[in-house]
Design an enzyme around this catalytic site. Structure first.
Site, PDB file in Angstrom:
ATOM      1  N   LYS A 289       0.598  -1.518  -0.041  1.00  0.00           N
ATOM      2  CA  LYS A 289      -0.099  -0.067  -0.140  1.00  0.00           C
ATOM      3  C   LYS A 289       1.068   1.118   0.095  1.00  0.00           C
ATOM      4  O   LYS A 289       2.006   1.288   0.123  1.00  0.00           O
ATOM      5  CB  LYS A 289      -1.128  -0.252   1.282  1.00  0.00           C
ATOM      6  CG  LYS A 289      -2.088  -0.894   0.612  1.00  0.00           C
ATOM      7  CD  LYS A 289      -2.837  -0.947   1.683  1.00  0.00           C
ATOM      8  CE  LYS A 289      -4.970  -1.768   1.432  1.00  0.00           C
ATOM      9  NZ  LYS A 289      -6.065  -1.982   2.472  1.00  0.00           N
TER      10      LYS A 289
ATOM     11  N   ARG B 180      -3.848  -9.277   4.699  1.00  0.00           N
ATOM     12  CA  ARG B 180      -4.937  -9.952   3.101  1.00  0.00           C
ATOM     13  C   ARG B 180      -3.660  -9.047   2.637  1.00  0.00           C
ATOM     14  O   ARG B 180      -3.077  -8.225   2.943  1.00  0.00           O
ATOM     15  CB  ARG B 180      -5.960  -8.711   3.149  1.00  0.00           C
ATOM     16  CG  ARG B 180      -6.168  -9.004   1.993  1.00  0.00           C
ATOM     17  CD  ARG B 180      -7.938  -7.647   1.855  1.00  0.00           C
ATOM     18  NE  ARG B 180      -8.126  -7.903   0.338  1.00  0.00           N
ATOM     19  CZ  ARG B 180      -7.918  -6.788  -0.201  1.00  0.00           C
ATOM     20  NH1 ARG B 180      -6.694  -5.620  -0.265  1.00  0.00           N
ATOM     21  NH2 ARG B 180      -8.097  -7.251  -1.330  1.00  0.00           N
TER      22      ARG B 180
END
Lengths: 287, 208
Positions: free
Chosen positions: A222, A256
């Site tokens: 991210k 995740r």
């Protein structure tokens, strides 16, 4: 603390790998790698062989882009979930959707978990999880509109906001009939947060763990990892894994991720160091 | 006529104690054989005596490794006596302990579990690196066990045994002090980590 996904039960020492499987042509990391159905099915086989505990199937990328209506989202994921369920009867299947009609359709063909990645924009989503006995991930987006980027978002105390919002969502889900042991919370790094916010959430992740709800973290590649190191997408694996290790040490339960093998090793290493798991092999100095 | 006494010989590796175990057993075959040999030795015995050596350089207050191995293999059946002979005990000291052991074993129908193994310098990756003198040293004690000519254990040289990190030398010589001969019903050996492990089942006549 214990929680349940599908037919499996876990305790507070669980560190589970949730492998991302995109049914999208345009997600930020894989850029359509598993857009074709056969490629996506092969991705599922691969991540299972690499040690994933569950898969998270999504039909819409998180970033802004062309609007995908519910009918198109269902075309992308429902049949696919059904095929994965047929091919992997025991695999825990999660579907990343904010829409209750999509959730209903995938639960009907075997999904075990609804990953409500946009923080409860569809208030009926918990009732679908309740109807099917499925699990639900509640996420904190700070009120962010679906598929928009945060812009000048500020909090007095981001972690307090995350905790209060997630506990409220989790209790609401239980009140709507979702089994208490099938509710997870996700602070949603980068969603409704600048990088400083995501880093603070990571630094104080133990406060989320202390709520007693199982904690899911979605860190993989991210922007907050990228900005921390000034690395573009494609060069964020080491930063992701470092964040994974610290989150595991803080007690998060589900991860995740895009890279399963590396995450599995990091999580197992943390579990072994913490004493939650024996070493795989122990011979040195003992023979 | 006296009954034959049963003796089980097993290695003293810490891989056989549960406290350090990993998720995958690196020695499933050895573990199964050691359990079976010990179970065989005690199945009709009134008492169980464990014979092992003290640890080489203990930096802990636990029981010797060999005793903990024996307890792990014996399971619910606690030993009635543990003879932990000093790691560097002289052959005469071992012989004397063995003679006493024999007398008590015969009088009280005792199974004997000998916990000790061979040299730990059998390969370059062995705990003590490679020392080729291991092979003849190990061959000598293993041949004595396999043939039942236990008096062959008495000539194991303690200084060389210490150099070669042979943890079983002293307990083997206690066994030889208890019985000059035995019938070896089964012997198995392996050195997966550069340490010679053996599992054996011996019957010793109660008369001397």
């Amino acid at each position: 603390m214990r929680f349940r996904l599908g037919r499996c039960e876990f305790n507070e020492r669980a560190r589970l790998v949730m492998a991302i499987v995109n049914r999208t042509p345009d997600s930020f990391y894989d850029r359509g790698l598993t857009w074709r159905e056969d490629a996506a099915l092969e991705r599922v086989r691969q991540v299972v062989s690499e040690g994933a505990d569950l898969v998270d199937i999504g039909g819409i990328k998180a970033a802004p882009g062309a609007e995908i209506d519910a009918a198109e989202e269902m075309r992308r994921v429902v049949g696919f979930v059904e095929q994965v369920r047929t091919e992997h009867p025991d695999l825990i299947i999660s579907v990343d959707t904010w829409r209750s009609e999509v959730a209903r359709a995938v639960c009907a063909v075997g999904a075990d978990l609804i990953n409500d990645a946009w923080g409860g924009v569809d208030p009926e989503l918990p009732s679908v999880a309740a109807e099917f006995g499925a699990a639900l991930v509640c996420t904190h987006t700070g009120g962010q509109i679906v598929r928009t980027r945060p812009h000048r978002v500020e909090y007095d105390d981001v972690v307090a906001d995350v905790v209060a919002d997630l506990v409220r969502q989790a209790e609401r889900a239980v009140a709507m009939g979702v089994e208490r042991e099938r509710v997870l919370i996700d602070p949603a790094h980068d969603f409704g947060k600048n990088s400083q916010h995501s880093l603070e959430v990571t630094r104080r992740l133990d406060e989320l763990v202390a709520t007693g709800w199982p904690v899911l973290v979605s860190l993989s590649n991210k922007d907050f990892v990228g900005e921390a190191l000034d690395r573009p997408v494609g060069e964020r694996l080491i930063g992701t894994l470092a964040t994974t290790a610290l989150s595991a040490w803080a007690g998060a339960h589900v991860y995740r991720v895009h890279e399963v093998t590396q995450t599995r090793d990091v999580l197992d290493m943390v579990s072994v160091i913490s004493g939650d798991l024996p070493p795989r092999r122990a011979v040195r100095g003992l023979a | 006529m006296s009954a034959a006494l049963r003796v089980a010989l097993v290695p003293s590796t810490l891989l056989l104690v549960p406290e350090y175990a990993g998720r995958v057993d690196p020695i499933p075959d050895l573990r199964a054989r050691a359990h079976a040999a010990v179970a065989w030795s005690v199945e009709s015995a009134a008492r169980v005596v464990v014979v092992t050596a003290t640890d080489r350089d203990p930096r802990h207050s636990k029981a010797p490794a060999g005793e903990r191995v024996a307890r792990a293999l014996l399971g619910d059946r606690a030993p009635d006596e543990v003879v932990a002979v000093e790691w560097a005990a002289s052959p005469q000291r071992c012989r004397d302990l063995g003679a006493r052991l024999h007398a008590e074993a015969v009088a009280r129908h005792t199974a004997v579990v000998v916990v000790g193994d061979g040299c730990a310098r059998r390969t370059e990756k062995a705990p003590g690196h490679l020392d080729e003198r291991c092979f003849s040293y190990d061959e000598a004690w293993l041949r004595a066990v396999a043939s039942g000519a236990l008096d062959g254990l008495r000539t194991l040289e303690p200084g060389l045994g210490a150099d070669l990190l042979c943890h079983g030398r002293a307990p083997f010589q206690v066994l030889a002090g208890a019985a000059e001969t035995a019938v070896c019903e089964e012997v198995w050996s392996s050195d997966p980590f550069g340490v010679l492990y053996a599992v054996a089942r011996l019957r010793v006549d109660g008369e001397r």
